[in-house]
Motif scaffolding. Structure first.
Motif, PDB file in Angstrom:
ATOM      1  N   SER A 175      -3.502  -0.352  -2.906  1.00 53.11           N
ATOM      2  CA  SER A 175      -4.215   0.910  -2.735  1.00 53.11           C
ATOM      3  C   SER A 175      -3.220   2.049  -2.592  1.00 53.11           C
ATOM      4  N   VAL A 182      -1.568   1.401  -9.234  1.00 51.71           N
ATOM      5  CA  VAL A 182      -2.785   0.840  -8.639  1.00 51.71           C
ATOM      6  C   VAL A 182      -3.599   0.109  -9.705  1.00 51.71           C
ATOM      7  N   THR A 219      -3.409   5.996  -0.767  1.00 48.59           N
ATOM      8  CA  THR A 219      -4.168   7.012  -0.046  1.00 48.59           C
ATOM      9  C   THR A 219      -3.555   8.376  -0.308  1.00 48.59           C
ATOM     10  N   THR A 250       0.842  -1.201   0.000  1.00 43.83           N
ATOM     11  CA  THR A 250       0.000   0.000   0.000  1.00 43.83           C
ATOM     12  C   THR A 250       0.877   1.250   0.000  1.00 43.83           C
ATOM     13  N   CYS A 287       0.213  -2.395  -6.646  1.00 41.60           N
ATOM     14  CA  CYS A 287      -0.044  -2.120  -5.238  1.00 41.60           C
ATOM     15  C   CYS A 287      -1.549  -2.175  -5.015  1.00 41.60           C
ATOM     16  N   VAL A 347      -8.899   7.406  -1.249  1.00 39.03           N
ATOM     17  CA  VAL A 347      -8.233   6.114  -1.358  1.00 39.03           C
ATOM     18  C   VAL A 347      -8.498   5.548  -2.748  1.00 39.03           C
ATOM     19  N   SER A 380       3.797  -1.148   3.637  1.00 44.37           N
ATOM     20  CA  SER A 380       3.287   0.212   3.443  1.00 44.37           C
ATOM     21  C   SER A 380       4.432   1.194   3.233  1.00 44.37           C
ATOM     22  N   ARG A 422      -8.215   2.494  -5.505  1.00 45.79           N
ATOM     23  CA  ARG A 422      -8.093   1.046  -5.656  1.00 45.79           C
ATOM     24  C   ARG A 422      -8.414   0.681  -7.097  1.00 45.79           C
ATOM     25  N   THR A 432       0.922   5.619   0.722  1.00 41.77           N
ATOM     26  CA  THR A 432       0.293   6.827   1.254  1.00 41.77           C
ATOM     27  C   THR A 432       1.089   8.017   0.749  1.00 41.77           C
TER      28      THR A 432
END
Length: 323
Positions: free
Chosen positions: A288, A281, A290, A6, A286, A300, A255, A302, A8
């Motif tokens: 997700s 994505v 954010t 994931t 990956c 977010v 992450s 996906r 961020t």
């Protein structure tokens, strides 16, 4: 698809981009994304959405000191970073701090001994574990006013960022003494000869004590911000400098946090980060991504969201876009 991979991305508030607009591709993708409940605005609130810090009131100075030196326990700390302030017709503005001043060990050796007595007479110890990061060690019970973080004050009128109250007056007096010492120091003339701006002030910020615990699910962080890197390391993750683009970062399981809060060019953000992340994505590299902005907004992304054809393209909310 790598289900445990994931991303961020920490972004500045949308307002810093002015009237720049999202590309049609990103507007469509953001419109199909899952919108999380709005969080609090501000840098500390944004980092607190990634890390759990106990107690909630935490100190940037203590956190970075612990990461750099490892001796933050048992005292209060205040960053006192070397700075360049320029007077103008309305007062003065902070134009440079820390790494932006091109400092080296020679600057520390020349300036620090002259400044130590200013703070030493008040019972505070000044030292510099690196040329750009200077610290004041204070008694653990020291009462400190609110100080502005450099990212909030850079380029701004310093009058708006003066500490208030009785404790604020004390620190303003100490800072004035330090500025006089720096203004009269011959080392700044030598810096000018090398085409460097003078170190004519200190920027006080991030005061407080080390939190009891720092937790987070971030396995690795790419950031040019010392505080974010310190939080990741204290939470047990790895931290490194932000690469030029997403393509320069090899994806790994777990992450990953990308700290893009200093970005001001939306076109470059599109090209180097947001579109490549959207592609990662969509291709299942990956699970997700954010998007967390400093004004509290969170989206977010996906891969399955591409089938939400009925969703309208996303646009920067008016309240966030107002400057």
């Amino acid at each position: 698809m790598s289900r445990d991979r994931t991303l961020t991305l920490l972004l500045p508030a949308w307002s810093v981009f002015g009237r720049q607009a999202l590309s049609p591709e990103l507007a469509a993708a953001f419109g199909r994304a899952d919108a999380e409940p709005a969080g609090e605005a501000g840098i500390e609130a944004q980092l607190s959405r990634v890390f759990s810090i106990v107690p909630v009131r935490w100190s940037a100075a203590a956190l970075t000191r612990q990461a750099e030196v490892g001796d933050a326990v048992g005292a209060a700390w205040l960053r006192a970073d070397p700075a360049h302030v320029r007077p103008d017709i309305n007062g003065a503005r902070l134009l440079g701090i820390g790494e932006r001043l091109g400092l080296d060990d020679a600057d520390v050796e020349a300036l620090l001994p002259a400044l130590k007595p200013v703070f030493g007479d008040a019972g505070f110890e000044l030292d510099a574990p690196s040329p750009a990061h200077w610290y004041l060690r204070l008694p653990r019970e020291a009462k400190l006013p609110a100080f502005s973080a450099p990212d909030d004050a850079i380029g701004a009128d310093l009058f708006e960022h003066q500490p208030d109250g009785p404790e604020g007056r004390r620190w303003r007096a100490l800072l004035n003494e330090a500025q006089i010492v720096l203004h009269n120091h011959p080392w700044n003339a030598r810096r000018a000869e090398r085409g460097l701006v003078p170190v004519n002030s200190l920027w006080l910020w991030g005061g407080g004590v080390l939190p009891t615990t720092v937790r987070g699910d971030v396995a690795r962080c790419a950031s040019d911000d010392d505080l974010a890197c310190s939080l990741v390391r204290l939470a047990g993750g790895d931290a490194g400098r932000l690469p030029a683009s997403f393509a320069d970062m090899q994806l790994a399981d777990g992450s990953t946090l990308f700290d893009l809060r200093r970005t001001r060019d939306l076109a470059a953000l599109h090209r180097d980060w947001l579109l490549p992340v959207l592609c990662a994505v969509g291709e299942g590299r990956c699970a997700s991504a954010t998007i967390d902005t400093a004004d509290g907004g969170r989206l977010v992304l996906r891969s399955g969201q591409r089938w939400r054809f009925w969703r309208k393209p996303w646009s920067i909310p008016v309240a966030m876009d107002a400057d």
